[in-house]
Design a protein around this motif. Sequence first.
Motif, mmCIF file in Angstrom:
data_model
loop_
_atom_site.group_PDB
_atom_site.id
_atom_site.type_symbol
_atom_site.label_atom_id
_atom_site.label_comp_id
_atom_site.label_asym_id
_atom_site.label_seq_id
_atom_site.Cartn_x
_atom_site.Cartn_y
_atom_site.Cartn_z
ATOM 1 N N ASN A 104 0.842 -1.192 0.000
ATOM 2 C CA ASN A 104 0.000 0.000 0.000
ATOM 3 C C ASN A 104 0.878 1.243 0.000
ATOM 4 O O ASN A 104 2.112 1.150 0.118
ATOM 5 N N ASP A 105 0.230 2.391 -0.136
ATOM 6 C CA ASP A 105 0.903 3.677 0.003
ATOM 7 C C ASP A 105 1.809 3.635 1.232
ATOM 8 O O ASP A 105 1.387 3.213 2.313
ATOM 9 N N SER A 106 3.055 4.060 1.081
ATOM 10 C CA SER A 106 4.031 3.960 2.167
ATOM 11 C C SER A 106 3.564 4.669 3.439
ATOM 12 O O SER A 106 3.909 4.259 4.546
ATOM 13 N N LYS A 107 2.754 5.727 3.289
ATOM 14 C CA LYS A 107 2.279 6.472 4.458
ATOM 15 C C LYS A 107 1.287 5.649 5.292
ATOM 16 O O LYS A 107 1.035 5.971 6.448
ATOM 17 N N GLN A 108 0.730 4.613 4.701
ATOM 18 C CA GLN A 108 -0.255 3.782 5.391
ATOM 19 C C GLN A 108 0.376 2.576 6.090
ATOM 20 O O GLN A 108 -0.330 1.796 6.728
ATOM 21 N N LEU A 109 1.679 2.420 5.946
ATOM 22 C CA LEU A 109 2.360 1.252 6.501
ATOM 23 C C LEU A 109 3.361 1.666 7.575
ATOM 24 O O LEU A 109 3.953 2.744 7.501
ATOM 25 N N SER A 110 3.557 0.802 8.556
ATOM 26 C CA SER A 110 4.574 1.043 9.573
ATOM 27 C C SER A 110 5.955 0.900 8.943
ATOM 28 O O SER A 110 6.108 0.319 7.855
ATOM 29 N N ARG A 111 6.971 1.398 9.627
ATOM 30 C CA ARG A 111 8.331 1.301 9.086
ATOM 31 C C ARG A 111 8.739 -0.162 8.917
ATOM 32 O O ARG A 111 9.393 -0.522 7.925
ATOM 33 N N ILE A 112 8.358 -1.018 9.854
ATOM 34 C CA ILE A 112 8.701 -2.443 9.758
ATOM 35 C C ILE A 112 8.064 -3.060 8.513
ATOM 36 O O ILE A 112 8.718 -3.811 7.773
ATOM 37 N N LYS A 113 6.795 -2.735 8.262
ATOM 38 C CA LYS A 113 6.116 -3.280 7.085
ATOM 39 C C LYS A 113 6.706 -2.712 5.797
ATOM 40 O O LYS A 113 6.818 -3.424 4.795
ATOM 41 N N ARG A 114 7.089 -1.427 5.824
ATOM 42 C CA ARG A 114 7.719 -0.851 4.631
ATOM 43 C C ARG A 114 9.031 -1.571 4.312
ATOM 44 O O ARG A 114 9.308 -1.871 3.145
ATOM 45 N N GLN A 115 9.815 -1.834 5.336
ATOM 46 C CA GLN A 115 11.083 -2.533 5.121
ATOM 47 C C GLN A 115 10.838 -3.931 4.548
ATOM 48 O O GLN A 115 11.549 -4.376 3.639
ATOM 49 N N LYS A 116 9.840 -4.608 5.071
ATOM 50 C CA LYS A 116 9.511 -5.949 4.588
ATOM 51 C C LYS A 116 9.081 -5.904 3.122
ATOM 52 O O LYS A 116 9.569 -6.679 2.294
ATOM 53 N N PHE A 117 8.180 -4.963 2.807
ATOM 54 C CA PHE A 117 7.706 -4.860 1.424
ATOM 55 C C PHE A 117 8.811 -4.368 0.487
ATOM 56 O O PHE A 117 8.819 -4.731 -0.701
ATOM 57 N N SER A 118 9.720 -3.554 0.989
ATOM 58 C CA SER A 118 10.830 -3.106 0.155
ATOM 59 C C SER A 118 11.616 -4.294 -0.381
ATOM 60 O O SER A 118 11.959 -4.353 -1.579
ATOM 61 N N GLU A 119 11.902 -5.261 0.477
ATOM 62 C CA GLU A 119 12.628 -6.463 0.052
ATOM 63 C C GLU A 119 11.798 -7.303 -0.912
ATOM 64 O O GLU A 119 12.323 -7.856 -1.887
#
Length: 254
Positions: A104-119
């Motif tokens: 989802n939009d990065s603003k809607q995700l926690s930093r941990i989830k953003r890092q996970k989705f980045s990978e």
Amino acid sequence: METVKNIAEKLKVTFQPSDWTLALTTDQRVGVQKLVSSWQKRIDQEKYIQAQHTEKIQFDTSFKHQPEDLVAGIDEAGRGPLAGPVVTAAVIFSDYSKELVGLNDSKQLSRIKRQKFSEIIKKHAAAYYIHIQSVEKIDTLNIYEATKDSMALSVSNLSIQPDILLVDAMTLPTTIRQHSIIKGDAKSLAIAAASILAKTARDDIMDEFDKIYPEYNFAKNAGYGTAEHLTALKQFGATGIHRKTFEPVKSMIR
């Protein structure tokens, strides 16, 4: 009669309604009813997330002229801060792994989830590129032009060139067919992926600057003009990564 503990264990690995789950709704035990209610909420949430995922894919696909067309999503992170670079990213998907569900939009995700989705994005993207636009470039061009320039470089540096660009609220100087999408990171899977790559990359950069300039707490505020950041500016002055054309920094260095 099944124990509440046994029912709880079975519901953890149950993902579709069945005669068994229907029968549980008539079980009078309070513990069972709480479990069924919690399970139903989880199933409904998963269906909602899957529906959102499908909508984002359909949105991206709707811009294709041919089924084999490649769509790139482009987004940025860091246009508003007083310090640090602006970071942009471009992402192309040729297929969609189940691991991308929930992206989802990065603003809607926690930093941990953003890092996970980045990978996950880097693993499954047909191509991606992250560009870091320096503070010097921002001060030379202005933030809008610097962001546009960075986005264009993100696209031109992709290992494969797309047929269509979906750009979050920006029009780029390119001959590639493009569409400027308002709030694109909430509508497009490719733009949402680009927003995550840009945001995670920029957060990592600001973490490193935090080690160099600990007084400003860049790891927490990411360079944005928080009260704490403004207090540090008044006390210690501007650093080498502060944007000299942004107020109040501009007035402080005259």
